[in-house]
Design a protein around this motif. Structure first.
Motif, PDB file in Angstrom:
ATOM      1  N   GLY A 162      44.807  36.280  47.109  1.00 53.59           N
ATOM      2  CA  GLY A 162      43.361  36.066  47.155  1.00 53.59           C
ATOM      3  C   GLY A 162      42.861  35.073  48.178  1.00 53.59           C
ATOM      4  O   GLY A 162      41.664  34.818  48.255  1.00 53.59           O
ATOM      5  N   TYR A 201      25.593  39.628  47.651  1.00 51.95           N
ATOM      6  CA  TYR A 201      25.321  40.450  46.483  1.00 51.95           C
ATOM      7  C   TYR A 201      23.841  40.467  46.111  1.00 51.95           C
ATOM      8  O   TYR A 201      23.381  41.409  45.457  1.00 51.95           O
ATOM      9  CB  TYR A 201      26.198  40.004  45.317  1.00 51.95           C
ATOM     10  N   ARG A 223      39.134  35.651  46.597  1.00 51.52           N
ATOM     11  CA  ARG A 223      38.899  36.932  45.927  1.00 51.52           C
ATOM     12  C   ARG A 223      38.291  36.716  44.547  1.00 51.52           C
ATOM     13  O   ARG A 223      37.398  37.444  44.122  1.00 51.52           O
ATOM     14  CB  ARG A 223      40.198  37.720  45.805  1.00 51.52           C
ATOM     15  N   GLU A 224      38.778  35.699  43.831  1.00 51.30           N
ATOM     16  CA  GLU A 224      38.230  35.397  42.505  1.00 51.30           C
ATOM     17  C   GLU A 224      36.766  35.008  42.619  1.00 51.30           C
ATOM     18  O   GLU A 224      35.919  35.470  41.838  1.00 51.30           O
ATOM     19  CB  GLU A 224      39.024  34.276  41.836  1.00 51.30           C
ATOM     20  N   ASP A 268      34.602  35.778  45.004  1.00 50.79           N
ATOM     21  CA  ASP A 268      33.843  36.965  45.395  1.00 50.79           C
ATOM     22  C   ASP A 268      33.512  37.823  44.170  1.00 50.79           C
ATOM     23  O   ASP A 268      32.354  38.156  43.902  1.00 50.79           O
ATOM     24  CB  ASP A 268      34.668  37.756  46.411  1.00 50.79           C
ATOM     25  N   ASN A 269      34.536  38.172  43.404  1.00 53.09           N
ATOM     26  CA  ASN A 269      34.335  39.035  42.244  1.00 53.09           C
ATOM     27  C   ASN A 269      33.516  38.352  41.149  1.00 53.09           C
ATOM     28  O   ASN A 269      32.698  38.993  40.483  1.00 53.09           O
ATOM     29  CB  ASN A 269      35.689  39.477  41.671  1.00 53.09           C
ATOM     30  N   PHE A 270      33.724  37.040  40.980  1.00 56.96           N
ATOM     31  CA  PHE A 270      33.010  36.318  39.930  1.00 56.96           C
ATOM     32  C   PHE A 270      31.520  36.243  40.234  1.00 56.96           C
ATOM     33  O   PHE A 270      30.677  36.458  39.358  1.00 56.96           O
ATOM     34  CB  PHE A 270      33.598  34.913  39.784  1.00 56.96           C
ATOM     35  N   GLN A 293      29.802  38.283  42.140  1.00 58.90           N
ATOM     36  CA  GLN A 293      29.252  39.631  41.987  1.00 58.90           C
ATOM     37  C   GLN A 293      28.963  39.917  40.510  1.00 58.90           C
ATOM     38  O   GLN A 293      27.906  40.457  40.167  1.00 58.90           O
ATOM     39  CB  GLN A 293      30.226  40.673  42.536  1.00 58.90           C
ATOM     40  N   SER A 294      29.890  39.536  39.633  1.00 56.94           N
ATOM     41  CA  SER A 294      29.704  39.749  38.198  1.00 56.94           C
ATOM     42  C   SER A 294      28.490  38.984  37.679  1.00 56.94           C
ATOM     43  O   SER A 294      27.697  39.517  36.893  1.00 56.94           O
ATOM     44  CB  SER A 294      30.958  39.317  37.442  1.00 56.94           C
TER      45      SER A 294
END
Length: 463
Positions: free
Chosen positions: A184, A343, A371-372, A374-376, A378-379
């Motif tokens: 990540g 986002y 990576r964490e 980015d995804n967090f 977005q969530s």
């Protein structure tokens, strides 16, 4: 005589027009009488004009010239119709029949377009065989989105500034690069940067995840294969990634997962820039710049016999060690802003965050790295229906990162469970108060009364 001559010339003109068309053409009247066919129709079906002109399509079918006719149904329904037809010579063609109406709306002609189904099947096979190539080549057009408006990647920490300086120097060479770092951290991003800042930036860039390809398919994916090389192989063979990346860059992600046998073959390909497709004896040259990446300790893998030492030394020409996000605090806020902007634009929102929210992000250790994050983020933007995000929108684990509660750092020897839980509660409250700044916000975060937080904070001398 002149009128007859003019009529004859017009018929020849119409016939000439039909003959230049690339599809077969079959024209009938409303009764099914054959009025015209073109040369392509004769070529596709093997039927000659003189055999069918003036005859009813139903009679021709009954005589065994072909098995399917469209005229009767099109005339009765006034709708287009398609079907597959087999001629007396066993040729298969596709029929697309279209009605032609007069001024009163009555069907007076049926024009049928005839195409060779064998040719279409061959085209379909060609498209299918190249689909993977097309999909992978599209990666050439994908550019890293983590950029400022001026085109520079968002790295502001001193650690990353120094790393980028080395990357710029290495990128201008053709040296093999080994990217090391935790999962990540952005090894994929760095591989693309190396390509974009190299002399090969206008050539293809391909990525292959060595951990995602079944061991039985790795060799054919990398080296390609010849027609009939194995059961299920494409009838025309297929180029491998080495060939597709010719003149460009090939990124071998998770190279530590590569089986030992393939490590040996990869080493020879790296050294000689030559390959032999599966099922072939012909040597093919290629010109590729290699970038490899792994989150494994390759030194340890070599010692344990899981990674070839000669391949390791061949890859270790230029090594870029990407530090984890927790070791480059200066990048956390810029990356947070970047992902919020990304986002917000994607989901058409205008979500912002408070200072306390940002402090929590800074204190969190980010075990999954960029990576964490980015995804967090977005969530958060997808699931929260708020314009301003606060620490109350964060999970508890993000507010407890500074608490030493894991077995490696928390001593339990000669301590009761009550004592351990008391220390945990104290550290949890201390961290939450530091991040949130007030008893009221902490109470809201933990969903308890303010008096409960106040009482416990006084108990542990936190206020």
């Amino acid at each position: 005589m002149g009128i007859f001559s003019e009529k004859l010339d017009m018929e020849k003109l119409h016939e000439g027009i039909l003959d230049v068309l690339s599809d077969g053409i079959y024209v009938t009247d409303a009764k099914g009488k054959t009025l015209a066919v073109n040369q392509m129709y004769e070529k596709l079906t093997g039927l000659k004009r003189e055999e069918i002109l003036g005859k009813l399509v139903t009679d021709l079918r009954n005589q065994g010239n072909f098995d399917v006719v469209l005229n009767p149904e099109i005339v009765s329904t006034g709708q287009k119709k398609s079907s597959v037809q087999v001629t007396k010579e066993g040729r298969r063609v596709i029929l697309n029949g279209c009605p032609v109406f007069d001024e009163s709306g009555k069907v007076v002609l049926v024009v049928t377009f005839v195409r060779d189904i064998t040719l279409l099947s061959q085209l379909q096979d060609q498209i299918s065989s190249q689909q993977e190539v097309i999909d992978k080549y599209r990666e050439v057009q994908n550019r890293d989105k983590m950029k400022r408006q001026n085109g520079a990647v968002i790295f502001e920490s001193q650690e990353m500034v120094q790393l980028m300086s080395v990357l710029d120097k290495v990128a201008k060479t053709d040296a093999t690069v080994l990217l090391l770092g935790e999962t990540g951290v952005g090894k994929d991003v760095f591989s693309r940067l190396l390509h974009e800042r190299s002399l090969r930036h206008d050539e293809p860039f391909f990525k292959v995840d060595c951990s995602a390809i079944p061991e039985s398919l790795i060799e054919s994916e990398l080296f390609g294969y010849e027609a009939g090389a194995f059961s299920g192989a494409n009838t025309k063979g297929k180029p491998g990634l080495f060939e597709m990346a010719d003149k460009g860059t090939l990124f071998l992600d998770e190279i530590g997962e590569l089986p030992l046998l393939m490590q040996s073959k990869l080493l020879r390909a790296l050294q000689d820039q030559e390959l032999i497709r599966v099922g072939s004896t012909k040597v093919r040259k290629f010109d590729v710049r290699f970038i490899a990446a792994t989150n494994k300790d390759l030194d340890e893998e070599v010692k344990n016999g899981r990674f070839r030492s000669d391949l390791f030394y061949r890859l270790r020409v230029a090594v870029l060690q990407i530090p984890p996000l927790r070791e480059r605090q200066g990048d956390i806020l810029p990356l947070t802003c970047l992902f919020f902007e990304k986002y917000n634009a994607k989901y058409r929102k205008e979500v912002d965050f408070t200072k306390e929210f940002c402090n929590a992000f800074q204190n969190y250790k980010w075990p999954g790295n960029v990576r964490e994050m980015d995804n967090f983020i977005q969530s958060l933007i997808v699931t929260r229906d708020k314009e301003i995000l606060d620490v109350s929108d964060l999970p508890h684990y993000m507010l407890c990162d500074d608490i030493n509660i894991n077995r490696s750092s928390m001593s339990v020897e000669n301590r009761s469970l009550e004592e351990l839980m008391s220390d945990y509660e104290k550290n949890l409250l201390k961290n939450a108060l530091e991040v949130n700044g007030s008893v009221a916000k902490v109470a809201k975060l933990f969903k308890v009364d303010r008096t409960t937080i106040f009482r416990k904070a006084k108990k542990y001398s936190l206020l």
